[in-house]
Design an enzyme around this catalytic site. Structure first.
Site, PDB file in Angstrom:
ATOM      1  N   GLU A 225       0.939  -1.130  -0.115  1.00 53.93           N
ATOM      2  CA  GLU A 225      -0.148  -0.056  -0.012  1.00 53.93           C
ATOM      3  C   GLU A 225       0.801   1.176  -0.149  1.00 53.93           C
ATOM      4  OE1 GLU A 225      -3.267   0.130   2.722  1.00 53.93           O
ATOM      5  OE2 GLU A 225      -4.298  -1.522   1.725  1.00 53.93           O
ATOM      6  N   GLU A 421      -5.241  -8.394  -0.067  1.00 54.05           N
ATOM      7  CA  GLU A 421      -6.113  -8.283   1.157  1.00 54.05           C
ATOM      8  C   GLU A 421      -7.717  -7.806   0.879  1.00 54.05           C
ATOM      9  OE1 GLU A 421      -4.798  -5.119   3.876  1.00 54.05           O
ATOM     10  OE2 GLU A 421      -2.767  -5.517   3.702  1.00 54.05           O
TER      11      GLU A 421
HETATM   12  C1  NOJ Z   1      -4.466  -2.244   4.958  1.00 54.07           C
HETATM   13  C2  NOJ Z   1      -3.090  -2.582   5.434  1.00 54.07           C
HETATM   14  O1  NOJ Z   1      -2.282  -3.113   4.405  1.00 54.07           O
HETATM   15  C3  NOJ Z   1      -3.243  -3.307   6.709  1.00 54.07           C
HETATM   16  O2  NOJ Z   1      -2.100  -3.325   7.371  1.00 54.07           O
HETATM   17  C4  NOJ Z   1      -4.686  -2.972   7.503  1.00 54.07           C
HETATM   18  O3  NOJ Z   1      -4.783  -3.488   8.749  1.00 54.07           O
HETATM   19  C5  NOJ Z   1      -5.663  -3.330   6.682  1.00 54.07           C
HETATM   20  N1  NOJ Z   1      -5.764  -2.601   5.255  1.00 54.07           N
HETATM   21  C6  NOJ Z   1      -7.136  -2.696   7.261  1.00 54.07           C
HETATM   22  O4  NOJ Z   1      -6.903  -1.547   7.611  1.00 54.07           O
END
Ligand code: NOJ
Length: 522
Positions: A225, A421
């Site tokens: 991200e 994710e």
């Molecule tokens: C984005 C991130 O990569 C992760 O670290 C985070 O916990 C989740 N999404 C949820 O916000």
């Protein structure tokens, strides 16, 4: 992101997804039984599970995923490991940030997190019980190079080596992320991502990890991200290191992040055996057409390319778009042609974290060729405990799965995609309004199941049309430290008791297992 002529200025700033739109702000995201009880769950529900699997596999092809599709879960080192001072790990910029008063909503920290550093073997068994065939984890840079560069720390390497062996012994394919936000403090002290040398150090670190693990790890993600850690860490300051840089400085940080990605791709190729695959794990600024007609779909394609110009677009095209350079003007990043070639180094796949569409898009007669249709306040939304909806929210947009993958093919002909994710902060605190008690010790996270199923249907729609999505990683295996959100928002398929560290499957774990076992939506 860059502001585009004809559309409101937009920036990702939320706890996971959060979109600021000029004239307003709308957040997107950004009796405890133990393991034995999971066996009871599987046994008790075995018959029902079989029925739904049979239905899924024979009743309708609209639920099946392609053969070989990988089901897995995802985590990140800082969010689960704890043991921040063990076995020679150096400090990271998150350690100090989390200690700042007010930085973490519930005042918690990740010093213990979910103690995965000591419980990794048990945690691999949790994956096994989900019928998962893959696992996405991250490697803590400060465990490998406590000072960011220089002499590697063998004990840090050994930890990940043991983890990888444990995964392989259990037939779970390891997918390693090299940077999930825990920058070594020493590098931060030298300017962190504002300093171009950090990109070079990241390349060196990536190459070293590949030299140690690529005999057993076939898939590497460079950076997790880009948009979130840069925009929120250096733009709004709600993630570490908590800076609010001016536009020119922020653009330079963006550039260093994508440059680091390119250098890591090259370093991994130089160190790893042939066949090792590498790519980014980005949370793109995802968009979907408000109505699925050709004109709005065209506009959405344009929006996807331009809104991701500083990250995914430059990585996949090896150049900044004209609109990006025009819009950033005097604040544009300083770069060379050689930088662009590095950033655009060929990759093997795109990892994409999809939680929601940041924007609903429609065609417009403005110079940008699209405009955003703002979400209504009544739009269905996942609530984050302890964080007001005005600060962060997650609009229900299952179609983000379809468009978020299909547009990668339409725009850039991406040949291999992983959903790195997907999930939601569905948290069931006993004193919350409407909270339902656990039944036989199992948390009924009906919201997570119904939500995830809807997203999976849209993912299946994409794969059925030939979009080359090869796997799905649910965020997350278990509840963990949700960055500025602290320990309160719970994303796990397994619930974690933070006092005892006991892990307990939620009902969604059974749902996931049914999907993974049947390779179909259950
Ligand atoms: C984005 C991130 O990569 C992760 O670290 C985070 O916990 C989740 N999404 C949820 O916000």
């Amino acid at each position: 992101m860059t502001s585009l002529e004809g559309v409101p200025h937009m920036a990702v700033v939320g706890a996971d997804l959060h979109v600021e739109v000029a004239g307003g702000s709308r957040g997107l995201p950004a009796g405890q039984p133990g393991l034995d009880d999971w066996d009871v769950v599987s046994r008790d529900s075995g018959g029902a599970l079989m029925t739904s699997n049979q239905e899924a596999t024979s009743g309708t092809s609209a639920r099946k995923f392609p053969d070989g599709f990988l089901w897995g879960t995802a985590t990140a080192a800082y969010q689960i490991e704890g043991a921040l001072e063990e076995d020679g790990r150096g400090p990271s910029m998150w350690d100090g940030f989390a200690r700042r008063p007010g930085a973490i909503y519930d005042g918690s920290n990740a010093e213990v997190a979910v103690d995965h550093y000591h419980r990794y073997r048990d945690d691999v068994q949790l994956m096994k019980q989900l019928a998962a065939r893959a696992y996405r984890f991250s490697i803590a840079w400060p465990r490998i190079f406590p000072e960011g560069a220089g002499t590697p720390n063998q004990k840090g390497v050994d930890f990940y080596s043991r983890l990888v062996d444990e995964l392989r012994a259990n037939d779970i394919e390891p997918f390693a992320t090299l940077y999930h936000w825990d920058l070594p403090q020493t590098l931060h002290d030298k300017g962190g991502w504002q300093n171009r040398n950090t990109a070079a150090a990241f390349g060196d670190y990536a190459g070293y990890v590949a030299s140690q693990l690529a005999d057993r790890v076939r898939y590497f993600f460079t950076i997790n991200e880009f948009s979130t850690f840069v925009e929120r860490g250096y733009g709004t300051g709600t993630l570490a290191p908590g800076l609010q840089l001016a536009p020119a400085e922020l653009n330079q940080v963006r550039h260093h992040a994508v440059l680091a990605h390119g250098l890591a791709v090259q370093a991994i190729r130089a160190q790893a055996p042939q066949g090792t695959k590498v790519g980014p794990a980005e949370q793109a600024i995802d968009v979907q057409p408000i109505i699925e007609t050709p004109e709005h779909i065209d506009a959405t394609r344009t929006a996807m390319r331009e809104l991701n110009a500083g990250y995914l677009t430059v990585m996949l095209e090896g150049t900044y778009t004209d609109a990006f350079l025009t819009q950033t003007g005097a604040d544009a990043p300083k770069f060379t042609e050689d930088d662009l070639r590095t950033i655009g180094s060929p990759i093997d796949f795109v990892g994409t974290n999809i939680y929601a569409s940041h924007h609903l898009v429609r065609a417009a007669g403005n110079p940008a060729g699209f405009e955003v249709v703002p979400y209504q306040g009544t739009h269905p939304d996942a609530l984050w405990p302890g964080i007001p909806k005005s600060i962060v929210s997650l609009p229900f947009t299952p179609e983000s799965m379809y468009w978020g993958t299909k547009l990668l093919v339409d725009l850039w002909d991406v040949k291999e995609i992983y959903i790195t994710e997907n999930g939601g902060p569905f948290t069931h605190e006993p004193d919350a309004e409407g909270s339902q008690p656990a039944i036989d010790g199992i948390e009924n996270d009906t919201d997570r199941i119904v939500w995830t199923r809807a997203y999976l249907h849209q993912l299946q729609r994409a794969t059925a049309e030939g979009v080359p999505v090869r796997g799905y990683f649910h965020w997350s295996l278990m509840d963990n430290f949700e960055w500025s959100g602290g320990l309160r928002p719970r994303f796990g398929l397994y619930s974690v008791n933070y006092e005892t560290q006991e892990r307990t499957p939620k009902l969604s774990a059974e749902f996931f297992r049914a999907c993974a076992a049947a390779n179909a939506i259950a």
